[in-house]
Design an enzyme around this catalytic site. Structure first.
Site, mmCIF file in Angstrom:
data_model
loop_
_atom_site.group_PDB
_atom_site.id
_atom_site.type_symbol
_atom_site.label_atom_id
_atom_site.label_comp_id
_atom_site.label_asym_id
_atom_site.label_seq_id
_atom_site.Cartn_x
_atom_site.Cartn_y
_atom_site.Cartn_z
ATOM 1 N N ASN A 189 0.891 -1.265 -0.065
ATOM 2 C CA ASN A 189 0.002 -0.008 -0.048
ATOM 3 C C ASN A 189 0.845 1.088 0.050
ATOM 4 O O ASN A 189 1.286 1.440 0.835
ATOM 5 C CB ASN A 189 -0.875 -0.039 1.331
ATOM 6 C CG ASN A 189 -1.892 1.335 1.271
ATOM 7 O OD1 ASN A 189 -1.845 2.012 0.267
ATOM 8 N ND2 ASN A 189 -2.655 1.318 2.364
ATOM 9 N N PRO A 190 0.967 1.959 -1.104
ATOM 10 C CA PRO A 190 1.942 3.226 -1.258
ATOM 11 C C PRO A 190 1.291 4.191 -0.266
ATOM 12 O O PRO A 190 2.085 5.287 0.012
ATOM 13 C CB PRO A 190 1.820 3.662 -2.554
ATOM 14 C CG PRO A 190 0.616 3.001 -3.102
ATOM 15 C CD PRO A 190 0.269 1.850 -2.383
ATOM 16 N N PHE A 191 0.216 4.143 0.122
ATOM 17 C CA PHE A 191 -0.594 5.342 0.915
ATOM 18 C C PHE A 191 -0.643 4.999 2.229
ATOM 19 O O PHE A 191 -1.026 5.773 3.100
ATOM 20 C CB PHE A 191 -1.813 5.685 0.296
ATOM 21 C CG PHE A 191 -1.748 6.520 -1.014
ATOM 22 C CD1 PHE A 191 -1.801 8.022 -0.613
ATOM 23 C CD2 PHE A 191 -1.225 6.035 -2.201
ATOM 24 C CE1 PHE A 191 -1.718 8.933 -1.634
ATOM 25 C CE2 PHE A 191 -1.213 7.032 -3.124
ATOM 26 C CZ PHE A 191 -1.287 8.559 -3.033
ATOM 27 N N SER B 188 1.775 -3.268 4.583
ATOM 28 C CA SER B 188 0.614 -2.195 4.844
ATOM 29 C C SER B 188 0.451 -2.163 6.166
ATOM 30 O O SER B 188 1.062 -2.538 7.235
ATOM 31 C CB SER B 188 -0.592 -2.587 3.958
ATOM 32 O OG SER B 188 -0.977 -3.874 4.650
ATOM 33 N N ASP C 271 -3.028 -2.627 9.055
ATOM 34 C CA ASP C 271 -4.040 -3.494 9.331
ATOM 35 C C ASP C 271 -5.401 -3.568 8.254
ATOM 36 O O ASP C 271 -6.011 -4.298 7.927
ATOM 37 C CB ASP C 271 -4.745 -3.389 10.461
ATOM 38 C CG ASP C 271 -3.763 -3.701 11.688
ATOM 39 O OD1 ASP C 271 -2.968 -4.682 11.668
ATOM 40 O OD2 ASP C 271 -3.420 -2.709 12.412
ATOM 41 N N GLU D 31 -8.641 -6.160 4.303
ATOM 42 C CA GLU D 31 -9.330 -6.502 2.945
ATOM 43 C C GLU D 31 -8.929 -7.866 2.529
ATOM 44 O O GLU D 31 -10.075 -8.424 1.524
ATOM 45 C CB GLU D 31 -8.787 -5.396 2.036
ATOM 46 C CG GLU D 31 -9.367 -3.939 2.343
ATOM 47 C CD GLU D 31 -9.009 -2.944 1.236
ATOM 48 O OE1 GLU D 31 -8.664 -3.746 -0.039
ATOM 49 O OE2 GLU D 31 -8.799 -1.604 1.207
ATOM 50 N N GLY E 70 -1.115 1.865 12.437
ATOM 51 C CA GLY E 70 -1.188 1.322 13.658
ATOM 52 C C GLY E 70 -0.477 -0.027 13.467
ATOM 53 O O GLY E 70 0.312 -0.310 14.653
ATOM 54 N N ARG F 100 -4.226 14.438 10.511
ATOM 55 C CA ARG F 100 -3.264 13.645 9.937
ATOM 56 C C ARG F 100 -1.796 14.351 9.548
ATOM 57 O O ARG F 100 -0.876 13.593 9.955
ATOM 58 C CB ARG F 100 -3.752 13.035 8.558
ATOM 59 C CG ARG F 100 -3.403 11.524 8.451
ATOM 60 C CD ARG F 100 -4.048 10.608 7.334
ATOM 61 N NE ARG F 100 -4.503 9.652 7.864
ATOM 62 C CZ ARG F 100 -3.866 8.373 7.777
ATOM 63 N NH1 ARG F 100 -2.506 8.302 7.600
ATOM 64 N NH2 ARG F 100 -4.397 7.131 7.986
ATOM 65 N N GLY G 171 -9.597 -0.719 12.110
ATOM 66 C CA GLY G 171 -9.177 0.559 12.043
ATOM 67 C C GLY G 171 -10.022 1.515 10.846
ATOM 68 O O GLY G 171 -9.544 2.472 10.226
HETATM 69 N N1 LIG Z 1 -3.547 3.803 -3.547
HETATM 70 C C1 LIG Z 1 -4.091 4.130 -2.750
HETATM 71 N N2 LIG Z 1 -4.589 5.180 -2.461
HETATM 72 C C2 LIG Z 1 -5.332 5.377 -1.624
HETATM 73 N N3 LIG Z 1 -5.755 4.922 -0.479
HETATM 74 C C3 LIG Z 1 -5.423 3.641 -0.590
HETATM 75 C C4 LIG Z 1 -4.398 2.938 -1.654
HETATM 76 N N4 LIG Z 1 -4.284 1.710 -1.318
HETATM 77 C C5 LIG Z 1 -4.971 1.454 -0.534
HETATM 78 N N5 LIG Z 1 -5.689 2.458 0.146
HETATM 79 C C6 LIG Z 1 -6.422 2.403 1.507
HETATM 80 O O1 LIG Z 1 -5.665 2.731 2.472
HETATM 81 C C7 LIG Z 1 -6.380 2.564 3.771
HETATM 82 C C8 LIG Z 1 -5.084 2.278 4.907
HETATM 83 O O2 LIG Z 1 -4.310 1.255 4.630
HETATM 84 P P1 LIG Z 1 -3.499 0.686 5.698
HETATM 85 O O3 LIG Z 1 -4.126 -0.209 6.511
HETATM 86 O O4 LIG Z 1 -2.323 -0.176 4.733
HETATM 87 O O5 LIG Z 1 -2.570 1.577 6.348
HETATM 88 P P2 LIG Z 1 -2.977 2.662 7.618
HETATM 89 O O6 LIG Z 1 -4.511 2.922 7.747
HETATM 90 O O7 LIG Z 1 -1.962 3.828 7.483
HETATM 91 O O8 LIG Z 1 -2.435 1.659 8.805
HETATM 92 P P3 LIG Z 1 -3.268 1.065 9.906
HETATM 93 O O9 LIG Z 1 -4.377 0.210 9.447
HETATM 94 O O10 LIG Z 1 -2.212 -0.064 10.428
HETATM 95 O O11 LIG Z 1 -3.685 2.169 10.824
HETATM 96 C C9 LIG Z 1 -7.124 1.495 3.403
HETATM 97 O O12 LIG Z 1 -8.448 1.690 3.642
HETATM 98 C C10 LIG Z 1 -6.958 1.194 1.903
HETATM 99 O O13 LIG Z 1 -7.975 0.623 1.245
#
Ligand SMILES: Nc1ncnc2c1ncn2[C@@H]1O[C@H](COP(=O)(O)OP(=O)(O)OP(=O)(O)O)[C@@H](O)[C@H]1O
Length: 486
Positions: free
Chosen positions: A116-118, A173, A175, A180, A207, A273, A448
């Site tokens: 997940n780049p984001f 990534s 959670d 997903e 997280g 954020r 999350g």
């Molecule tokens: N290319 C993308 N651009 C924007 N959002 C994305 C992309 N790829 C995935 N996502 C969304 O990013 C969200 C968060 O992903 P991820 O769980 O990897 O990271 P996080 O929220 O920062 O970490 P955590 O869940 O540990 O708190 C998910 O809702 C996912 O669907």
């Protein structure tokens, strides 16, 4: 070393001819060099034949790493160890015996990797290129790389992925992507086979609760190298999956469900954020000073030894049809008509239900100990005990609340007299509006992400899967399989 040798040879190592043995217990041993030995299963990732030499790709623990708390932690370092067998014949035999040993360890050979780049600090791609890929290459693990392009992309891909081609699916990534993947696997017609695909997680989110829980269970730090190593070594363990049901809509959860204070902090702090990880602490303080109380009820089937909590009640039931669509805010209905996983086969009506009525400050249901890298939400949670840990806070003055929240990093909050902590087999949440502002409702957070969003609550672009209404949760023991450090 008293184990017999599988192969023993006079090899050239560091310019000197010396004895090298591979013992039946999987130790590589230089008997003439004191303290020089490697456990192949732990320290040797792979090897390559380099002309007349053999290059062992090892990973070594160096004890000078420093954690953010100042404690000394072991750091993993990649290191090549090169030796030259005495003859061509011996070279072939070494390659054969080392290959045979590594093959017998049950390590994955081919992985499907989501990045997940984001997620988190938006460094998923760098983490993959700089830290994950070199370890996979040293271990000769082939991989198919897939960057996620949008929300639910990982779930869409997993829904039609030929999982038989892979020995595991890895998420670089947080959670969210992991959840997903689990949901994608369980929504397939062949869900019962698909969900057996081992899952790995490399912390690259905000997280990282699952990565922390798996690594911390053996005392490993929650860092990329340890997480990748856990995957490469190929040890696996079952993990419970909770099915959250509302009408025909289901969400399969592996981490947690939160309603009230924790959900509000987790989701509403999104607007800060730009502050980085400080956003959680900052917003937690804001919420504690303007504390909300939510009306509603929680009903549950307690695990053995927890039957004294709450009051007896009959099964509160849950309708299988959805509520009026006009009551819903931002709902994306997912009607699972295909023969996918339907949740655990248990007759909930026949179980002994108990109830606790609100108002509540916070209701938190946890599958694994850590909700985030610094939040040990449920210290007694086990990966595959078939139960969820329920953490309830009904009322609490502000000062004890502040002290309690500061104990989240070591799990001591559950010892507070203001916290009720028990294990449950099944659970029903009946969320209501805030006591202070009846026209405002709350947020339900699963793994999350926003699962449901009530009237007057924080709004964002992401669609919610369920309505802010009664929902039911039941656990399937050890349904998923995860790569684990030991
Ligand atoms: N290319 C993308 N651009 C924007 N959002 C994305 C992309 N790829 C995935 N996502 C969304 O990013 C969200 C968060 O992903 P991820 O769980 O990897 O990271 P996080 O929220 O920062 O970490 P955590 O869940 O540990 O708190 C998910 O809702 C996912 O669907």
């Amino acid at each position: 070393m008293d184990h017999p040798a599988v192969i023993s040879d006079r090899v050239t190592f560091n310019g000197t001819v010396t004895q090298l043995s591979l013992l039946v217990d999987g130790t590589l041993w230089w008997p003439e060099i004191s303290q020089r030995s490697f456990k192949v299963d732990k320290e040797v990732l792979g090897f390559v034949a380099d002309g007349s030499k053999i290059k062992l790709k090892t990973i070594l623990e160096i004890g000078d790493g420093c954690s953010c708390t100042g404690e000394s932690i072991a750091k993993l370092i990649r290191h090549d160890v090169v030796f030259e067998p005495s003859s061509e014949e011996s070279h072939k035999l070494w390659c054969h015996k080392l290959g045979e040993l590594i093959d017998s360890l049950g390590r994955p050979k081919k992985l499907f990797v989501f990045v997940n780049p984001f997620g988190g600090k938006k460094s998923g791609i760098n983490i993959f290129n700089d830290e994950v890929k070199p370890l996979l290459q040293d271990s000769q693990v082939q991989f198919t790389l897939q960057e996620t392009k949008h929300q639910l992309h990982a779930k869409e891909i997993v829904a039609s992925l030929d999982v038989s081609k892979y020995d595991g699916i890895v998420c670089v990534s947080g959670d969210g992507i992991l959840a997903e993947v689990v949901n994608g696997l369980l929504e397939r017609e062949d869900w019962d086979k698909a969900i057996k695909t081992p899952l790995g997680v490399v912390p690259a989110g905000t997280g990282n609760g699952m990565a922390k829980s798996l690594l911390d269970s053996v005392g490993d730090p929650c860092v990329v190298a340890n997480a990748v190593l856990a995957i490469i070594r190929g040890h696996k363990q079952p993990v419970d999956v909770a099915t959250i049901t509302q009408g025909e809509t289901k969400f399969f959860s592996i981490l947690m469900l939160a309603w009230g204070l924790v959900a509000d902090i987790d989701i509403e702090s999104e607007k800060y954020r730009w502050m980085g990880s400080a956003r959680i602490d900052f917003y937690a303080l804001c919420r504690m000073f303007r504390l909300r109380h939510y009306t509603g009820r929680v009903c549950f089937v307690p695990a053995p030894a927890f039957e004294a909590y709450g009051e007896p009640t009959s099964y509160p039931g849950i309708s299988t049809s959805k509520g009026s669509i006009s009551d819903q805010i931002d709902v994306e209905p997912v009607n699972l008509q295909r023969p996918c996983y339907q949740g655990p086969e248990v007759n909930l009506e026949n179980l002994s239900w108990r109830v606790i009525s609100g108002p509540f400050i916070s209701v938190w249901l946890h599958n694994v100990p850590w909700g985030a890298e610094n939040t040990m939400a449920a210290p007694d949670a086990k990966f595959s005990d078939g139960y969820l840990d329920l953490i309830i806070m009904k009322d609490c003055p502000k000062l004890p609340l502040l002290s309690l929240m500061s104990k989240l990093n070591n799990g001591d909050h559950v010892k507070s007299p203001y916290v009720t902590y028990l294990k449950v087999k099944a659970f029903i949440l009946e969320p209501g509006p805030r006591s202070e502002e009846q026209e405002k409702e709350g947020i339900i957070d699963a793994d999350g992400e926003v699962l449901a969003r009530g009237k007057g609550s924080y709004q964002c672009e992401k669609k919610a899967l369920m309505t802010y209404d009664k929902l039911q949760i039941a656990v399937d023991q050890g349904l998923a399989t995860f790569f684990t450090p030991v």
